[in-house]
Structures are given as structure tokens and as C-alpha cells.
Design a protein around this motif. Structure first.
Motif, PDB file in Angstrom:
ATOM      1  N   THR A  23     -26.420  99.270  25.259  1.00  0.00           N
ATOM      2  CA  THR A  23     -26.347  99.401  23.812  1.00  0.00           C
ATOM      3  C   THR A  23     -26.176 100.848  23.406  1.00  0.00           C
ATOM      4  N   ALA A  24     -26.970 101.735  24.040  1.00  0.00           N
ATOM      5  CA  ALA A  24     -26.869 103.153  23.721  1.00  0.00           C
ATOM      6  C   ALA A  24     -25.484 103.670  24.069  1.00  0.00           C
ATOM      7  N   SER A  25     -24.957 103.231  25.210  1.00  0.00           N
ATOM      8  CA  SER A  25     -23.637 103.670  25.623  1.00  0.00           C
ATOM      9  C   SER A  25     -22.573 103.201  24.635  1.00  0.00           C
ATOM     10  N   LEU A  26     -22.699 101.952  24.194  1.00  0.00           N
ATOM     11  CA  LEU A  26     -21.757 101.427  23.220  1.00  0.00           C
ATOM     12  C   LEU A  26     -21.807 102.248  21.943  1.00  0.00           C
ATOM     13  N   GLU A  27     -22.987 102.586  21.495  1.00  0.00           N
ATOM     14  CA  GLU A  27     -23.131 103.387  20.274  1.00  0.00           C
ATOM     15  C   GLU A  27     -22.533 104.771  20.463  1.00  0.00           C
ATOM     16  N   ASN A  47     -12.464  91.225  16.179  1.00  0.00           N
ATOM     17  CA  ASN A  47     -11.123  90.758  16.506  1.00  0.00           C
ATOM     18  C   ASN A  47     -10.066  91.846  16.388  1.00  0.00           C
ATOM     19  N   SER A  48     -10.449  93.011  15.882  1.00  0.00           N
ATOM     20  CA  SER A  48      -9.478  94.093  15.748  1.00  0.00           C
ATOM     21  C   SER A  48      -9.097  94.612  17.132  1.00  0.00           C
ATOM     22  N   VAL A  49      -7.890  95.141  17.241  1.00  0.00           N
ATOM     23  CA  VAL A  49      -7.477  95.688  18.539  1.00  0.00           C
ATOM     24  C   VAL A  49      -8.347  96.880  18.911  1.00  0.00           C
ATOM     25  N   GLN A  50      -8.847  97.590  17.902  1.00  0.00           N
ATOM     26  CA  GLN A  50      -9.709  98.736  18.176  1.00  0.00           C
ATOM     27  C   GLN A  50     -11.018  98.282  18.831  1.00  0.00           C
ATOM     28  N   ALA A  51     -11.611  97.211  18.295  1.00  0.00           N
ATOM     29  CA  ALA A  51     -12.854  96.693  18.871  1.00  0.00           C
ATOM     30  C   ALA A  51     -12.621  96.107  20.255  1.00  0.00           C
ATOM     31  N   GLN A  52     -11.487  95.450  20.444  1.00  0.00           N
ATOM     32  CA  GLN A  52     -11.176  94.892  21.765  1.00  0.00           C
ATOM     33  C   GLN A  52     -10.959  95.996  22.794  1.00  0.00           C
ATOM     34  N   ALA A  53     -10.298  97.071  22.385  1.00  0.00           N
ATOM     35  CA  ALA A  53     -10.095  98.195  23.295  1.00  0.00           C
ATOM     36  C   ALA A  53     -11.432  98.836  23.656  1.00  0.00           C
ATOM     37  N   LEU A  54     -12.293  98.998  22.668  1.00  0.00           N
ATOM     38  CA  LEU A  54     -13.625  99.550  22.914  1.00  0.00           C
ATOM     39  C   LEU A  54     -14.405  98.673  23.875  1.00  0.00           C
ATOM     40  N   TRP A  56     -13.279  96.662  26.116  1.00  0.00           N
ATOM     41  CA  TRP A  56     -12.724  96.769  27.463  1.00  0.00           C
ATOM     42  C   TRP A  56     -13.176  98.048  28.149  1.00  0.00           C
ATOM     43  N   LEU A  57     -13.157  99.158  27.410  1.00  0.00           N
ATOM     44  CA  LEU A  57     -13.572 100.436  27.986  1.00  0.00           C
ATOM     45  C   LEU A  57     -15.025 100.407  28.442  1.00  0.00           C
ATOM     46  N   VAL A  58     -15.879  99.776  27.647  1.00  0.00           N
ATOM     47  CA  VAL A  58     -17.315  99.778  27.938  1.00  0.00           C
ATOM     48  C   VAL A  58     -17.677  98.748  28.993  1.00  0.00           C
ATOM     49  N   ASN A  59     -17.070  97.572  28.926  1.00  0.00           N
ATOM     50  CA  ASN A  59     -17.554  96.454  29.744  1.00  0.00           C
ATOM     51  C   ASN A  59     -16.641  96.032  30.898  1.00  0.00           C
ATOM     52  N   GLU A  60     -15.371  96.405  30.848  1.00  0.00           N
ATOM     53  CA  GLU A  60     -14.450  95.886  31.856  1.00  0.00           C
ATOM     54  C   GLU A  60     -13.710  96.952  32.648  1.00  0.00           C
ATOM     55  N   ASP A  61     -13.551  98.120  32.097  1.00  0.00           N
ATOM     56  CA  ASP A  61     -12.783  99.162  32.753  1.00  0.00           C
ATOM     57  C   ASP A  61     -13.480  99.607  34.035  1.00  0.00           C
ATOM     58  N   LYS A  62     -12.797  99.476  35.157  1.00  0.00           N
ATOM     59  CA  LYS A  62     -13.391  99.831  36.436  1.00  0.00           C
ATOM     60  C   LYS A  62     -13.537 101.334  36.641  1.00  0.00           C
ATOM     61  N   LEU A  63     -12.895 102.123  35.808  1.00  0.00           N
ATOM     62  CA  LEU A  63     -13.091 103.568  35.903  1.00  0.00           C
ATOM     63  C   LEU A  63     -14.466 103.991  35.402  1.00  0.00           C
ATOM     64  N   ARG A  64     -15.091 103.164  34.580  1.00  0.00           N
ATOM     65  CA  ARG A  64     -16.443 103.438  34.080  1.00  0.00           C
ATOM     66  C   ARG A  64     -16.541 104.830  33.466  1.00  0.00           C
ATOM     67  N   ASN A 101      -0.391  97.396  40.527  1.00  0.00           N
ATOM     68  CA  ASN A 101      -1.431  96.934  41.429  1.00  0.00           C
ATOM     69  C   ASN A 101      -2.273  95.881  40.728  1.00  0.00           C
ATOM     70  N   THR A 102      -1.974  94.621  40.959  1.00  0.00           N
ATOM     71  CA  THR A 102      -2.643  93.547  40.232  1.00  0.00           C
ATOM     72  C   THR A 102      -4.060  93.300  40.707  1.00  0.00           C
ATOM     73  N   ASP A 103      -4.500  94.016  41.731  1.00  0.00           N
ATOM     74  CA  ASP A 103      -5.857  93.822  42.237  1.00  0.00           C
ATOM     75  C   ASP A 103      -6.857  94.763  41.601  1.00  0.00           C
ATOM     76  N   ASP A 104      -6.376  95.716  40.827  1.00  0.00           N
ATOM     77  CA  ASP A 104      -7.295  96.720  40.296  1.00  0.00           C
ATOM     78  C   ASP A 104      -6.842  97.168  38.917  1.00  0.00           C
ATOM     79  N   LYS A 105      -7.657  96.881  37.906  1.00  0.00           N
ATOM     80  CA  LYS A 105      -7.344  97.316  36.556  1.00  0.00           C
ATOM     81  C   LYS A 105      -7.816  98.746  36.314  1.00  0.00           C
ATOM     82  N   GLY A 106      -8.585  99.294  37.242  1.00  0.00           N
ATOM     83  CA  GLY A 106      -9.219 100.568  36.988  1.00  0.00           C
ATOM     84  C   GLY A 106      -8.427 101.771  37.425  1.00  0.00           C
ATOM     85  N   VAL A 107      -7.140 101.774  37.235  1.00  0.00           N
ATOM     86  CA  VAL A 107      -6.324 102.918  37.622  1.00  0.00           C
ATOM     87  C   VAL A 107      -6.196 103.891  36.452  1.00  0.00           C
ATOM     88  N   ASP A 108      -5.899 105.106  36.794  1.00  0.00           N
ATOM     89  CA  ASP A 108      -5.671 106.130  35.783  1.00  0.00           C
ATOM     90  C   ASP A 108      -4.542 105.690  34.856  1.00  0.00           C
TER      91      ASP A 108
END
Length: 228
Positions: A23-27, A47-54, A56-64, A101-108
Motif C-alpha cells: 500500500t505504501a509503495s502504491l501511494e 479503468n483508465s489507462v493511467q491506473a492500469q499502467a500504474l 502493472w508497474l506495481v504488481n506485474e512488472d518483473k523489473l520491480r 521474448n514472450t517468456d519475460d515481460k520484465g525487459v527494459d
């Protein structure tokens, strides 16, 4: 029983701590990004693209990335742009435009489709003849290192954001063969490094400001107003 209870308590406390950290990280992310994005789009409209992008960055991006990562804003700006342009045309959670590379979403992000970088900065974005049906979002203004922006024949709609004026290193702007409406934003005439400007094949209206004559580097200019 006591040992079981202690184990469950420890598990609960660990989960709670992780939740608070998340939660703190999201904030923290929201605070950083709200400088460039309407905060209501990040917080209130999931539902905004901005919220969806956020999300993804916080919860799904493998670059963390952390909220203070030097390439956070660039990565976020590209995410919002891609999601705005393609909307439902491509599955955002697929990796078609993110890398081969379809096996890894966490690329630069410099390895994502359509992007060219110098160092770790995005300087060229070229999307042509693709199945789009979206808009050019205000977050395009985050990509201040862009030298070339070509988004042609991808069915862009609505008006051009005034944040285009933030792209102070831009030399080539080609948004031709779309269905963009409205007038040319005055901020565009502040791009003193612009050498090529092509807005033909759209549905622009209004008048071309006389300030276009102040673009001393401009060598190629194709701008028509009125539906074409």
C-alpha cells in the motif's frame, strides 16, 4: 495448539506487513506519477489507462522498479502511450509490443517494439500501419528525450495534447494519416528544434498560427486544416 497459534499469528503479521508495504509503495508511485498525470485518473478511475499502467508497474512488472527508479517515468509514459494507442486492439498483458521474448515481460523498455534508445533514453518512437484506434495521451510529454515521433496510419482520434510542447528535443513529428481532430496546440510552435512536421490526412480545424514561422529549424512542413 499454542505453537499452531503462534505460527498463524506470525503468518498474519507477515501478510499484514507485506500488505502495508504494498500500500505504501502504491501511494509512493501515485505521488510521483501525479506530477504528470491527473491524480483522479490514477486513484479514482481504475479503468483508465493511467491506473492500469500504474497497476502493472506495481504488481506485474518483473523489473520491480522503485518509485524513485530513474527510468520509472519513461517506462510509465510508454505504457500509457501504448495502451492509449492500441486500447483493445492488442492484449496489454500479452507481450507483443513489449519484446520478442514472450517468456519475460520484465525487459527494459528500450527493448520494446517500436522504440529506439540512446543510452537508456528513448529518442525514437515509430508506429506505422498498425491496428490502433486510440488517442495520443498527455503522458507523451513525459518522453522529453524524444527526437523522432512517428505515429502514422494507426487511426488516432480526438485532439492533440498540449503536452507535445514538452518534447523540447523533438526534430521529427509525423502524425499523418490518422483521424485527429481539433486545432494544432500552440505549444507545438514552441518546439524550436523541429525540422519535420507532418500532420496531413487528419481532420484538423482552426488556423495555422503565425508563430510557425518562428521555427527556424523547420525544413519540411505539411499541415492542412479542414476535413480531408
Amino acid at each position: 495448539i499454542a505453537a499452531f497459534a503462534l505460527t498463524m499469528l506470525a503468518t498474519f503479521m507477515t501478510t499484514s506487513n507485506r500488505s502495508r508495504t504494498s500500500t505504501a509503495s502504491l501511494e509512493d508511485f501515485q505521488h510521483i506519477l501525479s506530477t504528470f498525470t491527473d491524480a483522479s485518473l490514477l486513484v479514482k478511475d481504475e479503468n483508465s489507462v493511467q491506473a492500469q499502467a500504474l497497476n502493472w508497474l506495481v504488481n506485474e512488472d518483473k523489473l520491480r522498479l522503485s518509485p524513485h527508479s530513474p527510468n520509472l517515468l519513461q517506462r510509465y509514459g510508454l505504457l500509457v502511450l501504448y495502451m492509449s494507442v492500441f486500447q483493445d486492439s492488442w492484449d496489454f498483458h500479452g507481450v507483443h509490443w513489449m519484446s520478442n521474448n514472450t517468456d519475460d515481460k520484465g525487459v527494459d523498455e528500450c527493448k520494446w517494439d517500436f522504440v529506439e534508445c540512446e543510452g537508456n533514453k528513448v529518442v525514437k518512437l515509430q508506429i506505422e500501419d498498425q491496428v490502433g484506434r486510440g488517442t495520443l495521451p498527455p503522458e507523451i510529454g513525459i518522453l522529453t528525450n524524444l527526437k523522432s515521433l512517428r505515429l502514422t496510419s494507426i487511426s488516432l482520434t480526438q485532439s492533440l495534447p498540449h503536452e507535445l510542447g514538452n518534447l523540447t528535443n523533438l526534430e521529427i513529428l509525423d502524425l499523418s494519416m490518422n483521424t485527429i481532430q481539433g486545432s494544432v496546440p500552440l505549444s507545438l510552435y514552441e518546439l524550436s528544434t523541429l525540422k519535420t512536421l507532418n500532420l496531413t490526412g487528419n481532420q484538423l480545424d482552426g488556423k495555422i498560427a503565425g508563430k510557425i514561422g518562428e521555427l527556424s529549424q523547420l525544413r519540411e512542413c505539411c499541415v492542412f486544416v479542414g476535413k480531408q
